[in-house]
Design a protein around this motif. Sequence first.
Motif, PDB file in Angstrom:
ATOM      1  N   PRO A 157       0.831  -1.220   0.000  1.00 49.31           N
ATOM      2  CA  PRO A 157       0.000   0.000   0.000  1.00 49.31           C
ATOM      3  C   PRO A 157       0.857   1.257   0.000  1.00 49.31           C
ATOM      4  O   PRO A 157       1.938   1.286   0.597  1.00 49.31           O
ATOM      5  N   VAL A 158       0.371   2.291  -0.675  1.00 44.25           N
ATOM      6  CA  VAL A 158       1.063   3.576  -0.700  1.00 44.25           C
ATOM      7  C   VAL A 158       0.020   4.672  -0.820  1.00 44.25           C
ATOM      8  O   VAL A 158      -0.989   4.521  -1.512  1.00 44.25           O
ATOM      9  N   LYS A 159       0.276   5.769  -0.138  1.00 48.56           N
ATOM     10  CA  LYS A 159      -0.642   6.913  -0.171  1.00 48.56           C
ATOM     11  C   LYS A 159       0.113   8.163  -0.614  1.00 48.56           C
ATOM     12  O   LYS A 159       1.176   8.481  -0.076  1.00 48.56           O
ATOM     13  N   ILE A 160      -0.471   8.844  -1.588  1.00 48.15           N
ATOM     14  CA  ILE A 160       0.081  10.105  -2.085  1.00 48.15           C
ATOM     15  C   ILE A 160      -0.902  11.220  -1.752  1.00 48.15           C
ATOM     16  O   ILE A 160      -2.070  11.165  -2.132  1.00 48.15           O
ATOM     17  N   GLY A 161      -0.445  12.217  -1.035  1.00 46.78           N
ATOM     18  CA  GLY A 161      -1.260  13.398  -0.745  1.00 46.78           C
ATOM     19  C   GLY A 161      -0.935  14.506  -1.727  1.00 46.78           C
ATOM     20  O   GLY A 161       0.237  14.733  -2.050  1.00 46.78           O
ATOM     21  N   VAL A 162      -1.959  15.184  -2.217  1.00 42.04           N
ATOM     22  CA  VAL A 162      -1.789  16.277  -3.176  1.00 42.04           C
ATOM     23  C   VAL A 162      -2.333  17.548  -2.540  1.00 42.04           C
ATOM     24  O   VAL A 162      -3.518  17.635  -2.210  1.00 42.04           O
ATOM     25  N   SER A 163      -1.483  18.535  -2.358  1.00 44.73           N
ATOM     26  CA  SER A 163      -1.887  19.848  -1.851  1.00 44.73           C
ATOM     27  C   SER A 163      -2.132  20.738  -3.051  1.00 44.73           C
ATOM     28  O   SER A 163      -1.190  21.217  -3.695  1.00 44.73           O
ATOM     29  N   ASP A 164      -3.424  20.957  -3.371  1.00 44.38           N
ATOM     30  CA  ASP A 164      -3.725  21.645  -4.623  1.00 44.38           C
ATOM     31  C   ASP A 164      -5.127  22.241  -4.583  1.00 44.38           C
ATOM     32  O   ASP A 164      -5.485  22.894  -3.597  1.00 44.38           O
ATOM     33  N   THR A 165      -5.933  21.986  -5.616  1.00 41.52           N
ATOM     34  CA  THR A 165      -7.247  22.632  -5.741  1.00 41.52           C
ATOM     35  C   THR A 165      -8.419  21.681  -5.545  1.00 41.52           C
ATOM     36  O   THR A 165      -9.551  22.050  -5.841  1.00 41.52           O
ATOM     37  N   GLY A 166      -8.166  20.474  -5.058  1.00 39.12           N
ATOM     38  CA  GLY A 166      -9.270  19.545  -4.852  1.00 39.12           C
ATOM     39  C   GLY A 166      -9.536  18.685  -6.069  1.00 39.12           C
ATOM     40  O   GLY A 166      -8.804  18.705  -7.070  1.00 39.12           O
ATOM     41  N   LEU A 167     -10.633  17.915  -5.979  1.00 36.67           N
ATOM     42  CA  LEU A 167     -10.983  16.937  -7.008  1.00 36.67           C
ATOM     43  C   LEU A 167     -12.339  17.281  -7.607  1.00 36.67           C
ATOM     44  O   LEU A 167     -13.298  17.555  -6.882  1.00 36.67           O
ATOM     45  N   LEU A 168     -12.411  17.282  -8.923  1.00 37.11           N
ATOM     46  CA  LEU A 168     -13.672  17.559  -9.610  1.00 37.11           C
ATOM     47  C   LEU A 168     -14.734  16.544  -9.216  1.00 37.11           C
ATOM     48  O   LEU A 168     -14.451  15.361  -9.015  1.00 37.11           O
ATOM     49  N   ASP A 169     -15.981  16.998  -9.126  1.00 42.99           N
ATOM     50  CA  ASP A 169     -17.102  16.123  -8.774  1.00 42.99           C
ATOM     51  C   ASP A 169     -17.541  15.284  -9.973  1.00 42.99           C
ATOM     52  O   ASP A 169     -17.308  15.638 -11.135  1.00 42.99           O
ATOM     53  N   ALA A 170     -18.209  14.179  -9.658  1.00 38.95           N
ATOM     54  CA  ALA A 170     -18.942  13.382 -10.647  1.00 38.95           C
ATOM     55  C   ALA A 170     -18.084  12.958 -11.829  1.00 38.95           C
ATOM     56  O   ALA A 170     -18.478  13.077 -12.993  1.00 38.95           O
ATOM     57  N   LEU A 171     -16.891  12.466 -11.542  1.00 35.92           N
ATOM     58  CA  LEU A 171     -16.051  11.929 -12.606  1.00 35.92           C
ATOM     59  C   LEU A 171     -16.482  10.488 -12.891  1.00 35.92           C
ATOM     60  O   LEU A 171     -16.469   9.637 -12.005  1.00 35.92           O
ATOM     61  N   ASP A 172     -16.873  10.218 -14.116  1.00 34.50           N
ATOM     62  CA  ASP A 172     -17.386   8.908 -14.499  1.00 34.50           C
ATOM     63  C   ASP A 172     -16.256   7.876 -14.463  1.00 34.50           C
ATOM     64  O   ASP A 172     -15.282   7.989 -15.217  1.00 34.50           O
ATOM     65  N   PRO A 173     -16.347   6.862 -13.589  1.00 37.29           N
ATOM     66  CA  PRO A 173     -15.267   5.857 -13.512  1.00 37.29           C
ATOM     67  C   PRO A 173     -15.001   5.169 -14.847  1.00 37.29           C
ATOM     68  O   PRO A 173     -13.870   4.766 -15.123  1.00 37.29           O
ATOM     69  N   ALA A 174     -16.025   5.042 -15.678  1.00 32.83           N
ATOM     70  CA  ALA A 174     -15.821   4.396 -16.978  1.00 32.83           C
ATOM     71  C   ALA A 174     -14.941   5.246 -17.888  1.00 32.83           C
ATOM     72  O   ALA A 174     -14.207   4.722 -18.723  1.00 32.83           O
TER      73      ALA A 174
END
Length: 417
Positions: A157-174
């Motif tokens: 397991p590995v975790k990457i933290g991103v200090s930025d502007t956040g994540l866009l909503d409703a991104l289609d996994p497909a």
Amino acid sequence: MDAVFDAQYLNMKDAFSREDIHIGVAYTPDDQVDYIYEHGHLLAVDDDETFARLERILPRLRRTDPETRPRSAGLVVLSLSEVGGGNLTVPQALARIDEELGDDNPAFAEGGLPPASPVHIMHISKICPATEPEVPSGYPPAQPWPGPSPAGQGGYPVKIGVSDTGLLDALDPAQYPWLAGVAGDPDPLGPVQPSGLPAIPEYTGHGTFIAGVARCMAPGADVYVNNHFTLSGGEREDVIIHKLEELILNYDPDVVNLSAGTYTRRNWTPLSFFYFHQQHQDLTLVAAAGNDSTHRKFWPAAFPWTVGVGALGTDQQNRAWFSNYGHWVDVYALGEGLVNAYATGEYTYQEPPKRPAKQDFAGMARWDGTSFSAPLVAGLIGAEISRTGESASVAKDAVLATAQDIPGVGLALFPPP
């Protein structure tokens, strides 16, 4: 100011003003931009001896209320509102400190730190990426470039933290299978336009794009994108330190990507990240080197304890035209022509020569900047952790040891084939 800096700075200044925060620009004697700072405040180490020394020079100097300005990394923000009848500017206050202390100013000693500094404004690198986003050629593309690396899918397991502007909503996994395992704070779009598409505010999607680059390099990583730069890509340095400490406390990342930074007064070491590092010496921080095509140090990338990342052009053999450079840049990676996840909506260009043109995006963008070189390297480190189970520090050293020397550029890392 050059025309692009002027456009970026004014947008950021307006965003701060809407929150009743006022920022300014300090200039060098030859009329070049020196640093961006918060009006009416200084940053200092939070101890009585330092405060007493500064108060003797600046009578009626006050500590800010920790309820309204949380303290982090042993630092305190000081208010100039009552100094000199409230008319003393930050550059004037700092010049007075330099004059009074003279050779006793610790900053003049080798490796020394100033007793007080401006509250520098950190910003998404330039103030922004080297270019505004563009529609990729062959649009709409099915895949990001560079694409997901099978070599990055390890068993640990590995975790990457991103200090930025956040994540866009409703991104289609497909549509974005490479973003599986990515979560984050919301990065909202703007109101719906007459075209029927939502407006894409400036810098919206920046954190999502970065997360996509990192996870393409490390498909086995969990990535969390924090919304730390809400004010048109900028934030005060003490606030960023506080937010980074919350990120570490709440998420416990192996690697943190910070595609932002600042130039500092007199190019002195910034108090904020110096003391932050004292408390988080095991943190592996990957930082963008900046997009001003200068050798001037851009912090925190310029610290020896960070991985400062410059950009290669699309040929991956030459430094990108915009990339900062110098002995303080640790490594270069692809930073031009990357394609990854972006917003769906209508973007209005803010900078010359394209402003005020509008462009419709359908969830992918082509983007340039050391902003995107940094997560490529952070992702390679994450992939090494995922593959070997080693600590982030050991993985970082292992990844950097594979860098190739490009004559006239320096050490460079490349995405796996």
